[in-house]
Write an enzyme that holds these catalytic residues in place. Structure first.
Site, PDB file in Angstrom:
ATOM      1  N   GLU A 112      88.956 -32.689  38.684  1.00  0.00           N
ATOM      2  CA  GLU A 112      88.556 -34.081  38.937  1.00  0.00           C
ATOM      3  C   GLU A 112      89.853 -34.877  38.851  1.00  0.00           C
ATOM      4  OE1 GLU A 112      85.572 -37.617  37.411  1.00  0.00           O
ATOM      5  OE2 GLU A 112      86.782 -36.514  35.986  1.00  0.00           O
ATOM      6  N   HIS A 164      77.228 -37.093  38.859  1.00  0.00           N
ATOM      7  CA  HIS A 164      76.540 -37.783  37.762  1.00  0.00           C
ATOM      8  C   HIS A 164      77.184 -39.126  37.412  1.00  0.00           C
ATOM      9  CE1 HIS A 164      80.010 -35.835  36.178  1.00  0.00           C
ATOM     10  NE2 HIS A 164      79.881 -36.471  35.044  1.00  0.00           N
ATOM     11  N   ASP A 165      78.298 -39.472  38.059  1.00  0.00           N
ATOM     12  CA  ASP A 165      78.966 -40.763  37.803  1.00  0.00           C
ATOM     13  C   ASP A 165      78.714 -41.778  38.909  1.00  0.00           C
ATOM     14  OD1 ASP A 165      80.184 -39.725  35.500  1.00  0.00           O
ATOM     15  OD2 ASP A 165      81.965 -39.078  36.605  1.00  0.00           O
ATOM     16  N   ASP A 192      82.056 -27.127  32.916  1.00  0.00           N
ATOM     17  CA  ASP A 192      82.851 -28.339  32.839  1.00  0.00           C
ATOM     18  C   ASP A 192      83.886 -28.147  31.737  1.00  0.00           C
ATOM     19  OD1 ASP A 192      83.407 -31.209  33.256  1.00  0.00           O
ATOM     20  OD2 ASP A 192      81.360 -31.248  34.020  1.00  0.00           O
ATOM     21  N   ASP A 244      87.490 -31.981  34.020  1.00  0.00           N
ATOM     22  CA  ASP A 244      87.279 -33.415  33.849  1.00  0.00           C
ATOM     23  C   ASP A 244      88.606 -34.191  33.765  1.00  0.00           C
ATOM     24  OD1 ASP A 244      85.068 -35.390  33.177  1.00  0.00           O
ATOM     25  OD2 ASP A 244      86.381 -35.713  31.460  1.00  0.00           O
TER      26      ASP A 244
HETATM   27  O1  TEU Z   1      84.781 -39.154  34.853  1.00  0.00           O
HETATM   28  C1  TEU Z   1      86.000 -39.791  34.896  1.00  0.00           C
HETATM   29  C2  TEU Z   1      86.206 -40.850  35.892  1.00  0.00           C
HETATM   30  O2  TEU Z   1      87.319 -41.164  36.222  1.00  0.00           O
HETATM   31  C3  TEU Z   1      85.091 -41.540  36.489  1.00  0.00           C
HETATM   32  O3  TEU Z   1      84.289 -40.917  37.349  1.00  0.00           O
HETATM   33  C4  TEU Z   1      84.460 -42.499  35.545  1.00  0.00           C
HETATM   34  O4  TEU Z   1      83.491 -41.958  34.737  1.00  0.00           O
HETATM   35  C5  TEU Z   1      83.815 -43.562  36.327  1.00  0.00           C
HETATM   36  O5  TEU Z   1      84.702 -43.975  37.287  1.00  0.00           O
HETATM   37  C6  TEU Z   1      83.520 -44.706  35.457  1.00  0.00           C
HETATM   38  O6  TEU Z   1      83.298 -45.781  36.290  1.00  0.00           O
HETATM   39  C7  TEU Z   1      84.660 -38.059  34.016  1.00  0.00           C
HETATM   40  C8  TEU Z   1      83.219 -37.636  33.901  1.00  0.00           C
HETATM   41  O7  TEU Z   1      82.761 -37.230  35.163  1.00  0.00           O
HETATM   42  C9  TEU Z   1      82.436 -38.751  33.312  1.00  0.00           C
HETATM   43  O8  TEU Z   1      81.064 -38.482  33.261  1.00  0.00           O
HETATM   44  C10 TEU Z   1      82.974 -39.008  31.923  1.00  0.00           C
HETATM   45  O9  TEU Z   1      82.358 -40.151  31.385  1.00  0.00           O
HETATM   46  C11 TEU Z   1      84.482 -39.225  31.922  1.00  0.00           C
HETATM   47  O10 TEU Z   1      85.180 -38.293  32.717  1.00  0.00           O
HETATM   48  C12 TEU Z   1      85.018 -39.054  30.525  1.00  0.00           C
HETATM   49  O11 TEU Z   1      84.929 -37.721  30.138  1.00  0.00           O
END
Ligand code: TEU
Ligand code: CA
Length: 537
Positions: free
Chosen positions: A253, A321-322, A98, A199
Site C-alpha cells: 500500500e 475497506h478505506d 495484512d 500497510d
Molecule cells: O491506510 C492508510 C492510508 O493511507 C489510507 O488509506 C487512510 O486510511 C485513509 O486515507 C484515511 O483517509 C491503511 C489501512 O488501509 C487503514 O485501514 C488504516 O487505518 C491505516 O493504514 C493505518 O494502519
C-alpha cells in the site's frame, strides 16, 4: 514464458469483522469465513487478501496490532486460522495476510516496554523525541489526529504516531526492530501463507532530523515521511530476509506513490511485486478527501493511461475497506436499473485492464454506501475524530457531509448474504448497522438471478481467467477526447479485445472504432444507454 500465479488470478479482499459471523456475537470471524469458502470458489477468485486478524484492541479495527503472532480473540483461534488456510489451499485459493509494521498498537509489549524508561532495551523500537519549549518536537499532522505526536509523562518525551495516538510508529532505523519484523514475517510464511499486503509500507522511513513541514499549525508532511531514500534499503533487506526465494506475492500500500517513483519499488522483482496507487481514489476530493468534487472522466482516462504505461503490472481496484462503495461513488443509485448497469459497467472498465484485479467484499453484489443517521452509528476512528475536530471550528455540517460520502464505515457494513433482517451475517446484534437494502441486494437472490451483478462478476472473472488477451495483452487508450466514453484496446499475439464503457448518464452513439463480434453487451440499443457497455473482439 511462465507467469507468476498472482498475474494469473483475481484477488478478493475480506474485511473479517464484517464478512460472516459464526457464533452470534455480531462480529465476523474466521469460522464464518470458513463457512463461505465454497462461495469464494464458486465466484472464481484465485487469492484472498485478509485484512488484519491479529490480536488488537481495535482502535483502528485491527490496524493497531498488540501481538503479531496471535489471532484476535473475537475472530477465533490459531487452529481456526490453520483450518482456514487449509480450506483455501484445498480449493486452489491462495492467502495473503495484512502486514501492519509502520506502527503497532500502544498495547504491544514492545511499546509497553519502550515507554517505561529511557534506557529500556525497547526504547528505540519507537520514535521518541524531546519537546520544543513544551510543545511537539515538530509540526507534523497525523492522518487521524491534529498532531502526529503524543506526550508521555513517564519519561517526559513525545512519541510519533502518523495515525491515532494508540498507533505509535515503529523505528525502522533500529536493526533489532527490523529483524524482529522479519522473523515474524517468516513465521507466517512458514505456516504457509502466500504473501502480504503491506500497510502504508511507503511510510516506513522518516526524513533524518524530522524537519518541520511548510505552513502554519499542524502540517501534513508526506514529503518527510513517504518514499524517503532509506525506504528502499528496508524493502530490499526485507525481501532478502523474508521472501526473495519464495513463491509468494507482496503488494505494497504505497501511499503517495507517483508514476515517476513507482518503478523504484516494483519492476524487475526489485523490492515488491505489486503496489496500490491511489490516484483514482483521490480524484473526487480537492486537496483532501473530505472536499468532494465531481468525477471527471478526462482526468480518469489520463490517470489510467499514465499508470498502464508507467509500470509493467498494475493492481486494479475500485475500493477497499478505506473507501466508500464504488457504485454510490462513481456509478448511480438513482434507480435499480442504473445501479445494476453502472456496477457492471464499472467492473468491466476496471477489471479488463492490464494488471491484477482486487475485488472488495460486497462489491460483487453492488453494495452501496450506508445512510448513517447520526454519530452514534459511526465506528471508524477517522470519522469520529474528524467530526470532533470539526465541531471545534463550527464545521460540523461539512464534516458530516464528507463522512456520508467518503467515510470508511460505508464499506464496513456487514456482507449481505440474504434478504432477512440480519442479512444472514449474524443472529445477534451486528457491531455496525446492516444496510436495510439487503432485502434486494444480497448474495442469495443474486446467485439465482442470471442478470444480477453477482453473476456478471462471476462471468467477468471467468472471461478474464480464460483469456490470454485480457491477462497479458498490451493496453491502448482509445477515443481519448470522447466526453462520455472510456474505451481501450487489449492486444496479444494478433488478437484484440475492445472495451467501451459509457460513464455518463446520457446515451452515446456507438463509435465504429469499437465494433466487432460482441462478447459483452449491456444497455446497447443502437446507442450505448447510460452506463452501457460494449466489449468485442
Ligand atoms: O491506510 C492508510 C492510508 O493511507 C489510507 O488509506 C487512510 O486510511 C485513509 O486515507 C484515511 O483517509 C491503511 C489501512 O488501509 C487503514 O485501514 C488504516 O487505518 C491505516 O493504514 C493505518 O494502519
Ligand atoms: Ca463472531
Amino acid at each position: 514464458m511462465a507467469y507468476p500465479w498472482w498475474k494469473e488470478c483475481v484477488f478478493y479482499q475480506i474485511y473479517p469483522r464484517s464478512f460472516q459471523d459464526s457464533n452470534g456475537d455480531g462480529i465476523g470471524d474466521l469460522r464464518g469465513i470458513i463457512s463461505r469458502l465454497d462461495y469464494l470458489q464458486w465466484l472464481g477468485i484465485g487469492a484472498v487478501w485478509l485484512c488484519p486478524v491479529y490480536d488488537s484492541p481495535n482502535v483502528d479495527i485491527g490496524y493497531d496490532i498488540r501481538n503479531y503472532e496471535a489471532i484476535m480473540a473475537e475472530f477465533g483461534t490459531m487452529e481456526d486460522f490453520d483450518e482456514l488456510l487449509k480450506g483455501l489451499h484445498s480449493r486452489g485459493i491462495r492467502l495473503i495476510m495484512d502486514l501492519v509494521v509502520n506502527h503497532s498498537s500502544d498495547e504491544h509489549a514492545w511499546f509497553v516496554e519502550s515507554r517505561s524508561s529511557k534506557d529500556n532495551p525497547y526504547r528505540d523500537y519507537y520514535i521518541w523525541r524531546d519537546g520544543k519549549d513544551g510543545y511537539e518536537p515538530n509540526n507534523w499532522a497525523s492522518f487521524f489526529t491534529p498532531s502526529a505526536w503524543s506526550y508521555d509523562e513517564t519519561t517526559d518525551q513525545w512519541y510519533l504516531h502518523l495515525f491515532s495516538e494508540k498507533q505509535p510508529d515503529l523505528n525502522w532505523e533500529n536493526p533489532r526492530l527490523r529483524h524482529e519484523v522479519y522473523d515474524m514475517m517468516n513465521w507466517w510464511f512458514d505456516k504457509g501463507v502466500d504473501g502480504f499486503r503491506m500497510d502504508v509500507i511507503s511510510l516506513l522511513a522518516k526524513a533524518p532530523g524530522l524537519p518541520d513541514g511548510q505552513g502554519d499549525g499542524y502540517v501534513f508532511s508526506p514529503e518527510y515521511f513517504a518514499f524517503q531514500p532509506k525506504l528502499h534499503d528496508y524493502l530490499r533487506e526485507m525481501r532478502e530476509q523474508c521472501f526473495a526465494w519464495r513463491n509468494c506475492m507482496c503488494v505494497g500500500e504505497t501511499s503517495f506513490v507517483t508514476t515517476e517513483n513507482a518503478n523504484s519499488v516494483v519492476g524487475d522483482g526489485r523490492e515488491l511485486d505489486l503496489l496500490f496507487q491511489f490516484d483514482v481514489m483521490d480524484m473526487d476530493g480537492e486537496g483532501s478527501k473530505w472536499n468532494p468534487i465531481p468525477f471527471d472522466l478526462m482526468r480518469f482516462k489520463k490517470i489510467i493511461n499514465d499508470w498502464q504505461h508507467a509500470i509493467d503490472w498494475n493492481t486494479l481496484f475500485w475500493g477497499n475497506h478505506d473507501q466508500p462503495r464504488v457504485v454510490s461513488r462513481f456509478g448511480s443509485t438513482a434507480s435499480e436499473e442504473l445501479r445494476i448497469r453502472s456496477a457492471k459497467m464499472l467492473a468491466t472498465a476496471m477489471y479488463l485492464l492490464r494488471g491484477t484485479p482486487f475485488i472488495y467484499q460486497g462489491e460483487e453484489i453492488g453494495m452501496t454506501n450506508y445512510p448513517f443517521a447520526d454519530e452514534s452509528e459511526l465506528r471508524d476512528v477517522e470519522s469520529i475524530n474528524l467530526l470532533a475536530e470539526a465541531r471545534k471550528t463550527g464545521r460540523e455540517v461539512w464534516a458530516w457531509n464528507g463522512i456520508m460520502a467518503k467515510g470508511r464505515d460505508n464499506a464496513r457494513t456487514p456482507m449481505q448474504w440474504n434478504s432477512s433482517e440480519k442479512a444472514g451475517f449474524t443472529t445477534g446484534t451486528p457491531w455496525i448497522d446492516i444496510n436495510p437494502n439487503c432485502r434486494r441486494i444480497n448474495v442469495h437472490d443474486e446467485a439465482a438471478d442470471l442478470d444480477s451483478i453477482l453473476n456478471f462478476y462471476r462471468d467477468l472473472i471467468e472471461l478474464r481467467n480464460n483469456s490470454d488477451v485480457l491477462k497479458y495483452g498490451d493496453f491502448e487508450l482509445m477515443l481519448p477526447d470522447h466526453p462520455q466514453l472510456f474505451a481501450y484496446k487489449r492486444c496479444y499475439k494478433n488478437k484484440t479485445i475492445l472495451v467501451c464503457c459509457n460513464f455518463s448518464t446520457e446515451s452515446a452513439a456507438i463509435p465504429q472504432e469499437v465494433a466487432g463480434r460482441n462478447i459483452i453487451e449491456l444497455g446497447v440499443e443502437n446507442t450505448l444507454l447510460p452506463f452501457g457497455v460494449l466489449v468485442s473482439e
